[in-house]
Design an enzyme around this catalytic site. Structure first.
Site, mmCIF file in Angstrom:
data_model
loop_
_atom_site.group_PDB
_atom_site.id
_atom_site.type_symbol
_atom_site.label_atom_id
_atom_site.label_comp_id
_atom_site.label_asym_id
_atom_site.label_seq_id
_atom_site.Cartn_x
_atom_site.Cartn_y
_atom_site.Cartn_z
ATOM 1 N N SER A 44 0.702 -1.167 -0.174
ATOM 2 C CA SER A 44 -0.060 0.115 0.080
ATOM 3 C C SER A 44 0.820 1.058 0.186
ATOM 4 O O SER A 44 1.903 1.173 0.476
ATOM 5 C CB SER A 44 -0.824 -0.028 1.289
ATOM 6 N N TYR A 103 -1.405 -0.849 10.431
ATOM 7 C CA TYR A 103 -1.717 -1.191 9.120
ATOM 8 C C TYR A 103 -0.497 -0.662 7.994
ATOM 9 O O TYR A 103 0.076 -1.522 7.437
ATOM 10 C CB TYR A 103 -3.082 -0.720 8.548
HETATM 11 P P1 NAD Z 1 -10.869 -7.482 -0.150
HETATM 12 O O1 NAD Z 1 -11.399 -7.128 1.324
HETATM 13 O O2 NAD Z 1 -11.848 -6.911 -1.241
HETATM 14 O O3 NAD Z 1 -9.567 -8.302 -0.269
HETATM 15 C C1 NAD Z 1 -9.039 -8.916 0.727
HETATM 16 C C2 NAD Z 1 -8.969 -10.407 0.673
HETATM 17 O O4 NAD Z 1 -8.064 -10.947 1.619
HETATM 18 C C3 NAD Z 1 -10.312 -11.352 0.749
HETATM 19 O O5 NAD Z 1 -10.322 -12.111 -0.214
HETATM 20 C C4 NAD Z 1 -10.175 -11.963 2.076
HETATM 21 O O6 NAD Z 1 -10.526 -13.290 1.957
HETATM 22 C C5 NAD Z 1 -8.773 -11.983 2.172
HETATM 23 N N1 NAD Z 1 -8.058 -12.269 3.622
HETATM 24 C C6 NAD Z 1 -8.321 -11.246 4.541
HETATM 25 N N2 NAD Z 1 -7.872 -11.992 5.609
HETATM 26 C C7 NAD Z 1 -7.559 -13.232 5.249
HETATM 27 C C8 NAD Z 1 -7.142 -14.150 6.115
HETATM 28 N N3 NAD Z 1 -6.794 -14.259 7.635
HETATM 29 N N4 NAD Z 1 -6.858 -15.476 5.557
HETATM 30 C C9 NAD Z 1 -7.052 -15.731 4.236
HETATM 31 N N5 NAD Z 1 -7.273 -14.642 3.062
HETATM 32 C C10 NAD Z 1 -7.592 -13.459 3.836
HETATM 33 O O7 NAD Z 1 -9.864 -5.842 -0.135
HETATM 34 P P2 NAD Z 1 -8.944 -5.361 -1.447
HETATM 35 O O8 NAD Z 1 -8.967 -3.910 -1.200
HETATM 36 O O9 NAD Z 1 -9.249 -5.869 -2.556
HETATM 37 O O10 NAD Z 1 -7.581 -5.512 -0.902
HETATM 38 C C11 NAD Z 1 -6.599 -6.548 -1.408
HETATM 39 C C12 NAD Z 1 -5.281 -6.240 -0.983
HETATM 40 O O11 NAD Z 1 -4.889 -4.669 -1.404
HETATM 41 C C13 NAD Z 1 -5.086 -6.079 0.520
HETATM 42 O O12 NAD Z 1 -3.608 -6.460 0.794
HETATM 43 C C14 NAD Z 1 -5.134 -4.557 0.832
HETATM 44 O O13 NAD Z 1 -4.413 -4.143 2.075
HETATM 45 C C15 NAD Z 1 -4.423 -3.877 -0.443
HETATM 46 N N6 NAD Z 1 -4.728 -2.748 -0.631
HETATM 47 C C16 NAD Z 1 -6.349 -2.093 -0.653
HETATM 48 C C17 NAD Z 1 -6.481 -0.833 -1.235
HETATM 49 C C18 NAD Z 1 -7.743 -0.351 -1.456
HETATM 50 O O14 NAD Z 1 -7.988 0.954 -1.458
HETATM 51 N N7 NAD Z 1 -8.554 -1.409 -1.585
HETATM 52 C C19 NAD Z 1 -5.422 0.146 -0.875
HETATM 53 C C20 NAD Z 1 -4.141 -0.255 -0.866
HETATM 54 C C21 NAD Z 1 -3.671 -1.622 -0.708
#
Ligand code: NAD
Length: 254
Positions: free
Chosen positions: A152, A165
């Site tokens: 991130s 985080y």
């Molecule tokens: P999301 O919540 O849609 O996806 C997160 C995924 O992680 C889900 O499929 C969930 O099942 C999995 N997960 C969480 N905890 C888990 C566990 N204990 N065991 C197995 N799986 C687990 O969110 P997203 O926004 O698509 O995020 C994906 C990645 O991108 C993450 O690492 C997040 O930190 C990063 N990210 C997201 C953003 C944003 O703005 N959405 C920004 C920067 C980084």
């Protein structure tokens, strides 16, 4: 899981994408499938979504595992290898966040620190270790042999949903560099560091959305597909390793 006996025979390169039934992970899975990879989808709980997406993508399968649990990490990699017999790309996308005002130090409890560190840092690191042999074998036959970590912008700049985080994502960025140095030249390790991405997770982050729409050079948050495109660019390289690719529409410049 669908028809395991047919998978090994496909001859496709295999990519495992953690947390890939929704959001960014699902977009990455779609792109990899479009590029001809056999995709192993994964999530913690959404098994029906996973099975449905595997069906839709065609050359794909779904595996469930709770990555906060070490036994599940072992099982995930073992099951993936049992299913396809190879692993060419590992995308560590699964992660947890949570919003805690940075000034509320007491709310960022040791328990929250530990749970975030377990899923966002220790799990991706351990999955790479468990996949190392298969990734080296991929390199040996001219496969991609790549790891991509989804971190991130909060791990690059002093901001983000919470201090724990942001610190886990900074740690993941450093793990990316350390592993790149350790596992090359056979295995390349890179990270994509998104800013705001429109996913169900951020649907009600109105302040952040307004910030991106008014301040960032690109005037919008990312679509999950934008992040998938950045992942594909790093995969396509034969040379880039240890890089953390900031994908924030240029907000960091303001
Ligand atoms: P999301 O919540 O849609 O996806 C997160 C995924 O992680 C889900 O499929 C969930 O099942 C999995 N997960 C969480 N905890 C888990 C566990 N204990 N065991 C197995 N799986 C687990 O969110 P997203 O926004 O698509 O995020 C994906 C990645 O991108 C993450 O690492 C997040 O930190 C990063 N990210 C997201 C953003 C944003 O703005 N959405 C920004 C920067 C980084």
């Amino acid at each position: 899981m669908t028809h395991p006996h047919t998978h090994a025979a496909t001859g496709r390169e295999v990519a495992l994408v953690t947390g890939s039934t929704s959001g960014i992970g699902a977009a990455i899975a779609h792109r990899l499938a479009d590029e001809g990879y056999f995709v192993i989808l994964h999530s913690r709980g959404s098994t029906e979504d996973g099975a449905a997406l595997a069906e839709k993508l065609g050359h794909a399968a779904y595996l469930q595992a709770d990555l906060s649990c070490e036994a599940d990490r072992l099982r995930l990699i073992a099951d993936a290898l049992a299913l396809t017999g190879r692993l060419d790309v590992l995308v560590n996308n699964a992660g947890i966040s949570g919003l805690i005002p940075h000034g509320d130090l007491a709310a960022a409890s040791p328990e929250i620190w530990r749970s975030l560190y377990e899923v966002n840092v220790i799990a991706p690191f351990q999955l790479v270790g468990l996949a190392e042999e298969a990734l080296r074998a991929s390199a040996g036959r001219g496969g991609r042999a790549c790891v991509i970590n989804i971190s991130s912008h909060a791990g690059v700049r002093p901001k983000g949903g919470s201090i724990p985080y942001a610190a886990t994502k900074a740690a993941l960025n450093h793990v990316t560099r350390l592993l790149a140095r350790t596992l090359g030249p056979e295995i390349r390790v890179n990270a994509v560091a998104p800013g705001l991405v429109d996913t169900p997770l951020t649907a009600d982050w109105t302040e952040a959305q307004a910030l991106w729409q008014t301040q960032s050079p690109m005037r919008r948050g990312a679509r999950p597909e934008d992040i998938a495109q950045a992942v594909m660019a790093l995969l396509a390289s034969d040379y880039i390793t240890g890089e953390v690719l900031l994908s924030d529409g240029g907000l960091n410049l303001t």
